[in-house]
Motif scaffolding. Structure first.
Motif, mmCIF file in Angstrom:
data_model
loop_
_atom_site.group_PDB
_atom_site.id
_atom_site.type_symbol
_atom_site.label_atom_id
_atom_site.label_comp_id
_atom_site.label_asym_id
_atom_site.label_seq_id
_atom_site.Cartn_x
_atom_site.Cartn_y
_atom_site.Cartn_z
ATOM 1 N N ALA A 109 0.840 -1.203 0.000
ATOM 2 C CA ALA A 109 0.000 0.000 0.000
ATOM 3 C C ALA A 109 0.873 1.251 0.000
ATOM 4 C CB ALA A 109 -0.944 -0.018 1.208
ATOM 5 N N ILE A 110 1.945 1.218 0.779
ATOM 6 C CA ILE A 110 2.875 2.358 0.814
ATOM 7 C C ILE A 110 3.542 2.514 -0.547
ATOM 8 C CG2 ILE A 110 5.073 3.150 1.813
ATOM 9 C CD1 ILE A 110 4.112 1.962 4.510
ATOM 10 N N GLU A 111 3.884 1.383 -1.153
ATOM 11 C CA GLU A 111 4.538 1.391 -2.464
ATOM 12 C C GLU A 111 3.617 2.011 -3.531
ATOM 13 O OE1 GLU A 111 7.638 0.667 -3.064
ATOM 14 O OE2 GLU A 111 7.373 1.089 -5.210
ATOM 15 N N VAL A 112 2.319 1.686 -3.487
ATOM 16 C CA VAL A 112 1.357 2.272 -4.435
ATOM 17 C C VAL A 112 1.352 3.794 -4.291
ATOM 18 C CG1 VAL A 112 -1.094 2.540 -4.999
ATOM 19 C CG2 VAL A 112 -0.178 0.279 -4.560
ATOM 20 N N ASN A 113 1.268 4.281 -3.054
ATOM 21 C CA ASN A 113 1.267 5.726 -2.826
ATOM 22 C C ASN A 113 2.540 6.373 -3.376
ATOM 23 O OD1 ASN A 113 -1.171 5.519 -1.567
ATOM 24 N ND2 ASN A 113 -0.409 5.856 0.518
ATOM 25 N N ARG A 114 3.674 5.732 -3.106
ATOM 26 C CA ARG A 114 4.958 6.266 -3.583
ATOM 27 C C ARG A 114 5.002 6.322 -5.093
ATOM 28 N NH1 ARG A 114 8.705 2.933 -0.021
ATOM 29 N NH2 ARG A 114 8.689 4.143 1.904
ATOM 30 N N ARG A 115 4.483 5.259 -5.713
ATOM 31 C CA ARG A 115 4.544 5.165 -7.165
ATOM 32 C C ARG A 115 3.738 6.300 -7.797
ATOM 33 N NH1 ARG A 115 2.096 1.871 -11.045
ATOM 34 N NH2 ARG A 115 0.932 0.714 -9.483
ATOM 35 N N TYR A 116 2.560 6.577 -7.235
ATOM 36 C CA TYR A 116 1.746 7.665 -7.793
ATOM 37 C C TYR A 116 2.373 9.025 -7.512
ATOM 38 C CZ TYR A 116 -1.507 4.749 -10.041
ATOM 39 O OH TYR A 116 -2.029 3.849 -10.937
ATOM 40 N N GLY A 117 3.039 9.146 -6.392
ATOM 41 C CA GLY A 117 3.778 10.380 -6.118
ATOM 42 C C GLY A 117 4.861 10.598 -7.164
#
Lengths: 185, 185
Positions: A63-71
Motif C-alpha cells: 500500500a505504501i509502495e502504491v502511494n509512492r509510485r503515484y507520487g
C-alpha cells in the motif's frame, strides 16, 4: 555466513512484493494464504516472513509502495501520467487495496504507519504543485495543497471506477481536470 | 387480519433502514449482529427480516438508497448540494459502504442488483447534465455522460477523504469542480 549485498536484499524484497501483489489480486486478501503466497512468490514462508513478519506487513508495504509510485508518477510525468496509469491498473489488485483499507481502517497501527508514509511524501508533492503554480502551469487562486487534494480526489474516484470495471473516457477526464487546475484565462 | 396501509409499510421500512445504517456505522458490517440490529432498530428479528430477508439485503437496500439520494441531490440542488452533502457524511457509515462494496464485489447477485439500480438512475442523470449543457450552465465540448462521470469521480474521491477523516476545503473543491464543468470563456 556469506555477506548478502544490499542489491540482493532489495531485489529479493521486490520479488516478494510483486508476487504478493499478484497473489492478493488473484485470491483477495483473505484468500491469499501462506501456501499461495509461497507459490506465487517462489520462496518459502521462512524466507518471506524474514522480510515481512506478517501478511498485514506485506500488504502495508504494498500500500505504501502504491502511494509512492503515484507520487513519483506525478512528479515525473505530471497529472496526465498519473491519470493514465490509474486508468490502466488491474481492477482486481485495486479492489484488494480498497477492501483492505476498509477492513483495517480501525487498526490504529496500520492507519498510523500508512499515514506516516503519506505525511512523508506530502511536502514534496505540495512543493511540486506550488512550483507549477509559480511557473504558470497551474492556477494560483487556490492553494497548492487544495490543487493536490483535488487531483488526488479525481485519481481516487477513477480508481473506484476501475475497480467497478466501469468505462471511463480518459481523454475527456484529462480535459476536464486540466481546465480545473489550469490558470483562468 | 387488519389492513396495513402502504404509508405504514413505508414508514416501517424507513425505520429499519435508518436503524440499520446507525448499527452498521457503529459496529461495522460484520459487527452488526442480529441482536444489535434488533436493538438499534427497535424491532424484533422477525419484523426486520419480514422486510429484508438477510443482512446483505438490508445493506443492499441502504447502498441503493445512498445512490438514489445523491442522484436526487444533484437533480434538485446541483453539483454544490451533492458535494456539500458528501463532505458532511458520517465517516463511519461511508467506511462501511466502501468495506462492503469491497467485500461483496465478487458476489454476482449483489453486484448485479446494485448495477441495475445505478442503470435505472443513469438516463435521468444524463438528461440532467445534457439539459444543463443546453442551457449554458455546463460546457458542451465533452459529452453529458463524461461530465456526469467526472462529477461522480470527484464525489467518490471526496467520500474517500471523508472516510480517512482527511480535511478538505469544500469551497476550493467546488471552485475547481465548477471551472472543470463550466463553459470555457
Amino acid at each position: 555466513v556469506p555477506k548478502v549485498s544490499q542489491d540482493h536484499l532489495d531485489a529479493r524484497r521486490q520479488q516478494i512484493l510483486a508476487g504478493a501483489q499478484r497473489c492478493f489480486a488473484q485470491h483477495g486478501y483473505t484468500g491469499a494464504t501462506v501456501a499461495r503466497l509461497e507459490q506465487e512468490i517462489g520462496l518459502s514462508r521462512g524466507a518471506i516472513f524474514n522480510y515481512f513478519p506478517s501478511k498485514q506487513e506485506l500488504f502495508l508495504a504494498l500500500a505504501i509502495e502504491v502511494n509512492r509510485r503515484y507520487g513519483r508518477l506525478l512528479l515525473e510525468g505530471g497529472v496526465e501520467a498519473a491519470i493514465r496509469a490509474m486508468a490502466a491498473e488491474d481492477p482486481e489488485w485495486l479492489g484488494v487495496v480498497f477492501e483492505v483499507h476498509g477492513k483495517l481502517r480501525h487498526d490504529p497501527d496500520f492507519v498510523r504507519r500508512l499515514d506516516e508514509a503519506s505525511d512523508a511524501a506530502r511536502p514534496t508533492l505540495q512543493d511540486w504543485f506550488e512550483a507549477k503554480q509559480a511557473n504558470g502551469t497551474f492556477r494560483d487562486d487556490v492553494s497548492g495543497r487544495d490543487l493536490g487534494r483535488f487531483v488526488t480526489m479525481v485519481l481516487n474516484g477513477l480508481a473506484l471506477r476501475v475497480v467497478g470495471e466501469e468505462e471511463t473516457d480518459v481523454d475527456a477526464t484529462l480535459k476536464l481536470l486540466h481546465d480545473a487546475v489550469a490558470p483562468r484565462q
